[in-house]
Design an enzyme around this catalytic site. Structure first.
Site, PDB file in Angstrom:
ATOM      1  N   CYS A   2      25.319  36.589  29.168  1.00  6.76           N
ATOM      2  CA  CYS A   2      25.048  36.017  27.855  1.00  6.76           C
ATOM      3  C   CYS A   2      24.878  37.148  26.837  1.00  6.76           C
ATOM      4  CB  CYS A   2      23.805  35.138  27.796  1.00  6.76           C
ATOM      5  SG  CYS A   2      23.907  33.700  28.852  1.00  6.76           S
ATOM      6  N   ARG A  27      30.035  39.657  27.896  1.00  8.19           N
ATOM      7  CA  ARG A  27      28.829  39.327  28.651  1.00  8.19           C
ATOM      8  C   ARG A  27      28.788  37.866  29.084  1.00  8.19           C
ATOM      9  NH1 ARG A  27      24.790  43.152  28.008  1.00  8.19           N
ATOM     10  NH2 ARG A  27      23.309  41.590  28.681  1.00  8.19           N
ATOM     11  N   TRP A  75      26.971  32.456  29.368  1.00  8.49           N
ATOM     12  CA  TRP A  75      27.455  32.417  30.751  1.00  8.49           C
ATOM     13  C   TRP A  75      26.522  31.442  31.446  1.00  8.49           C
ATOM     14  CZ3 TRP A  75      25.826  33.152  35.760  1.00  8.49           C
ATOM     15  CH2 TRP A  75      26.838  33.303  36.724  1.00  8.49           C
ATOM     16  N   ASN A  99      18.985  34.898  26.979  1.00 13.16           N
ATOM     17  CA  ASN A  99      19.758  35.461  28.092  1.00 13.16           C
ATOM     18  C   ASN A  99      18.787  35.604  29.264  1.00 13.16           C
ATOM     19  OD1 ASN A  99      21.132  37.140  29.883  1.00 13.16           O
ATOM     20  ND2 ASN A  99      20.825  38.970  28.658  1.00 13.16           N
ATOM     21  N   GLY A 100      19.076  34.926  30.381  1.00 13.21           N
ATOM     22  CA  GLY A 100      18.189  35.023  31.546  1.00 13.21           C
ATOM     23  C   GLY A 100      17.915  33.648  32.120  1.00 13.21           C
ATOM     24  N   GLU A 481      38.164  47.495  47.247  1.00 15.15           N
ATOM     25  CA  GLU A 481      38.110  47.578  45.791  1.00 15.15           C
ATOM     26  C   GLU A 481      39.407  47.035  45.169  1.00 15.15           C
ATOM     27  OE1 GLU A 481      36.034  47.795  43.599  1.00 15.15           O
ATOM     28  OE2 GLU A 481      37.110  48.442  41.822  1.00 15.15           O
ATOM     29  N   LYS A 485      39.628  43.820  42.610  1.00 22.86           N
ATOM     30  CA  LYS A 485      40.241  43.919  41.289  1.00 22.86           C
ATOM     31  C   LYS A 485      41.349  42.879  41.127  1.00 22.86           C
ATOM     32  CE  LYS A 485      38.062  45.942  39.804  1.00 22.86           C
ATOM     33  NZ  LYS A 485      36.895  46.777  39.672  1.00 22.86           N
ATOM     34  N   GLU A 488      39.938  39.224  40.978  1.00 23.64           N
ATOM     35  CA  GLU A 488      39.102  38.851  39.839  1.00 23.64           C
ATOM     36  C   GLU A 488      39.882  38.690  38.545  1.00 23.64           C
ATOM     37  OE1 GLU A 488      36.793  43.027  39.039  1.00 23.64           O
ATOM     38  OE2 GLU A 488      35.845  41.311  38.134  1.00 23.64           O
ATOM     39  N   HIS A 504      42.603  40.787  65.509  1.00 24.43           N
ATOM     40  CA  HIS A 504      41.469  40.032  66.043  1.00 24.43           C
ATOM     41  C   HIS A 504      41.296  38.700  65.334  1.00 24.43           C
ATOM     42  CE1 HIS A 504      40.438  43.374  68.608  1.00 24.43           C
ATOM     43  NE2 HIS A 504      40.715  44.158  67.562  1.00 24.43           N
ATOM     44  N   LYS A 603      30.173  40.548  32.214  1.00 20.38           N
ATOM     45  CA  LYS A 603      30.137  41.986  32.491  1.00 20.38           C
ATOM     46  C   LYS A 603      28.850  42.433  33.165  1.00 20.38           C
ATOM     47  CE  LYS A 603      31.754  46.165  32.279  1.00 20.38           C
ATOM     48  NZ  LYS A 603      32.785  46.495  33.262  1.00 20.38           N
TER      49      LYS A 603
HETATM   50  C1  F6R Z   1      34.107  44.233  39.349  1.00 26.48           C
HETATM   51  C2  F6R Z   1      32.868  44.544  38.645  1.00 26.48           C
HETATM   52  C3  F6R Z   1      31.582  44.164  39.271  1.00 26.48           C
HETATM   53  C4  F6R Z   1      30.478  45.200  38.968  1.00 26.48           C
HETATM   54  C5  F6R Z   1      29.128  44.679  39.473  1.00 26.48           C
HETATM   55  C6  F6R Z   1      28.022  45.691  39.269  1.00 26.48           C
HETATM   56  O1  F6R Z   1      35.227  44.705  38.665  1.00 26.48           O
HETATM   57  O2  F6R Z   1      32.879  45.056  37.558  1.00 26.48           O
HETATM   58  O3  F6R Z   1      31.707  43.957  40.634  1.00 26.48           O
HETATM   59  O4  F6R Z   1      30.811  46.401  39.583  1.00 26.48           O
HETATM   60  O5  F6R Z   1      28.801  43.499  38.806  1.00 26.48           O
HETATM   61  O6  F6R Z   1      27.817  45.964  37.917  1.00 26.48           O
HETATM   62  P1  F6R Z   1      27.010  47.232  37.451  1.00 26.48           P
HETATM   63  O7  F6R Z   1      27.785  48.438  37.864  1.00 26.48           O
HETATM   64  O8  F6R Z   1      26.894  47.098  35.971  1.00 26.48           O
HETATM   65  O9  F6R Z   1      25.675  47.183  38.153  1.00 26.48           O
END
Ligand code: F6R
Length: 608
Positions: A2, A27, A75, A99-100, A481, A485, A488, A504, A603
């Protein structure tokens, strides 16, 4: 999660609120809303489901002029994505954005006998309770907010406008972030610095135990129990407005992928003295690092993958336990911690709630906390004993790219220094290691410029529903990773497997319609990986191979081959990450998706 923005001053507030919401949209973006005082000092509320652009269209149709208001991009946590559940929430005199999570909202409904609600949100309950206090205290904003803070449980950043107090915005926070600034055009408050960068380089962090009041002329903070004035420390921002803009790139993600060489340099250089890592500037001395006998890295998502990479490289070197934990799990365990345990929370935002909770747990058990964080003065940075800043500049795209590679670099600097201090690496080995790390910005530049095969791969993946990444050891972590990526931002279901594990069970899923992206950068096990590739190829999978340019392989082993620079396998993660980031990026754009704001995500994850 948010985004919050508030402004009170002398110029058009609508523009500041909408611009702020656009820059904070990463956010959360399932709905958005604003409320403001019009020129008759009446409150008007406008909300819309969907992205901020939808809200903009509605605000443009509204003719009122305003110089004080607040905006929110949501969010969803409590309640579906509907206009009713979008913020602001109002009850009589009180208007709130939040936010929260107000964790005790159900018991508040009972305790305060709340019968009618317009929304399903926890936030509206807080608005109703605050309105009761406001009326009971004869419209005293500070006393009523203080009572609210004593009543609600959970984590929050909240902004409040009282309908009978034009030009004033009040704010409170617990764990969740807020930043604020006063300039010659008025006072601004936002969830993070991206909301205020265009207006000022000075900012304050509202303290957790305070009630902050914004007027067009200043910002004041009051201790929330005694209501006495508190000193506010003015901090200076070293990000530029440009660093938070797209600068000609079609998406933030592509810009941030391209920023990696510079971001790496900015991360490495401040921590090198006499060609070896040096952390004296952050206050941790060599004796303390030398005494470490157990390292626990805690993080979420991509940041956790950075931790896994560091573990796989340094466990064999350090020969002490080096483990990476999922923060949302760690916080509910009973970790083994002694005074010689170093806990390393890794976080781009510095606000991820599970990482923060794990940090607090470890700290209370007596661990030393050295965090690796990108956002200056964030909660995780401030809660740690020591902090290595990664200096990557703002990362706006929801999918993390540059933050990942700089997190790995910071972990490499720190763990190689510990290895040296513990006599597990000679000075020469350490210098060689750091020289190779210093070469990575150039390797990344070269990788980015060779993206033609990657674009072909994206055109192929565009039509697929599923995909696998496979690799061994570090290449398995790069697979995790890469898969995160791709799924998502392209919404293609993608999983990563340790290549040897396929037999397996998972190999049952391999058909002609299953693309398999294999990563092969470790000469010692390349032949094993290539055998696994043959196995899935024999079951008609289409292979995309990311491989060290010097390795030998059958030319027809894969439909697409992406050679990467011949580097020590411990550093191959840098060019490989760039390749997997670009595969995800171009596949998402091929599919016509919103690369920077993938569905259901936000984010910074500031709720559990
Ligand atoms: C994926 C991504 C998330 C963040 C995770 C941790 O692309 O961005 O998996 O890595 O939410 O976020 P931070 O690093 O801000 O604690």
């Amino acid at each position: 999660m948010c985004g919050i923005i508030g402004y009170t001053g002398s110029i058009n507030a609508k523009k500041i609120l909408l611009d702020g919401l656009s820059s904070l949209e990463y956010r959360g973006y399932d709905s958005a809303g604003v409320c403001f005082f019009n020129n008759k000092n009446n409150i008007e509320v406008i909300k819309s489901v969907g992205k901020v652009d939808n809200l903009k269209k509605l605000v443009e149709k509204n003719n009122s002029y305003t110089t004080c208001g607040m905006g929110h991009t949501r969010w969803a946590t409590h309640g579906n994505v509907t206009n009713e559940n979008a913020h602001p929430h109002s009850c009589s005199y009180v208007n709130i954005i939040h936010n929260g999570i107000i964790e005790n909202y159900l018991s508040l409904i009972e305790e305060y006998n709340i019968k009618e609600r317009k929304s399903d949100t926890d936030t509206e309950v807080a608005a109703i309770v605050l309105n009761k206090f406001y009326e009971e205290t004869n419209h005293d904003p500070l006393i009523s907010i203080s009572k609210l803070m004593n009543t609600i449980k959970g984590t929050y950043a909240i902004c409040i406008m009282f309908s009978d107090r034009p030009n004033e915005i009040f704010a409170i926070r617990k764990l969740n972030p807020l930043v604020a600034t006063t300039t010659n055009i008025g006072s601004i408050i936002a969830s993070d610095l991206t909301g205020i960068i265009p207006y000022s380089k000075n900012y304050i962090l509202p303290p957790e135990n305070s009630i902050v009041k914004l007027t067009p002329y200043d910002i004041r903070a009051y201790e929330y129990i005694t209501l006495e004035r508190m000193e506010l420390q003015i901090l200076q921002l070293n990000w530029s407005v440009d660093s938070a803009m797209k600068n000609g790139y079609p998406h933030y993600m592509l810009k941030e992928i391209n920023e990696q060489p510079q971001a790496l340099t900015n991360t490495i250089i401040p921590y090198i003295k006499n060609n070896i890592p040096d952390f004296s500037d952050i206050g941790i001395d060599d004796e303390c690092l030398k005494s470490i006998d157990n390292i626990q890295i805690i993080a979420c998502g991509t940041a956790r993958h950075a931790g896994l990479v560091a573990c796989s490289v340094f466990t064999p070197i350090l020969k002490i336990p080096v483990n990476t934990f999922v923060a949302s799990e760690y916080r509910y365990t009973e970790p083994y911690i002694t005074e010689h345990t170093l806990v390393i929370p890794v976080s781009q935002s510095g606000e991820t709630i599970d990482t923060l909770a794990s940090l607090t747990l470890a700290k209370n058990l007596g661990a030393k906390i050295l965090s690796i964080v990108n956002v200056k003065s964030s909660t995780i940075a401030r809660s740690s004993d020591y902090c290595i800043y990664t200096n990557a500049g703002p990362e706006i795209a929801v999918a993390s790219t540059k933050a990942y590679t700089v997190q790995i670099a910071a972990l490499y600097l720190l763990l190689s220094k510990i290895a040296y201090l513990k006599n597990k690496m000679s000075l020469e080995e350490l210098k060689d290691f750091i020289n190779t790390l210093n070469a990575m910005p150039e390797v990344i530049k070269e990788t980015i410029s060779n993206d033609s095969v990657i674009k072909e791969v994206a055109k192929f993946l565009k039509f697929k529903n599923d995909c696998f990444y496979i690799g061994r050891l570090q290449d398995y972590i790069s697979s995790l990773e890469g898969a995160l990526k791709l799924k998502e931002i392209s919404y293609i279901h993608t999983d990563a497997y340790a290549a040897g594990e396929l037999k397996h069970g998972t190999i049952a899923l391999i058909t002609h319609d299953m693309p398999v992206i294999a990563i092969d950068t470790n000469e010692n096990i390349s032949s094993k990986l290539l055998s696994n590739v043959e196995e899935v190829k024999a079951r008609e999978a289409t292979i995309i191979l990311i491989i060290n340019e010097n390795f030998k392989y059958k030319k027809d082993i894969a439909k697409h081959i992406i050679p990467i620079k011949n580097v020590d396998y411990r550093f191959a993660v840098f060019p490989v990450s760039v390749v997997t980031q670009l595969i995800a990026y171009y596949t998402s754009t091929e599919r016509g998706l919103d690369v920077d704001k993938p569905r259901n995500l936000a984010k910074s994850v500031t709720v559990e």
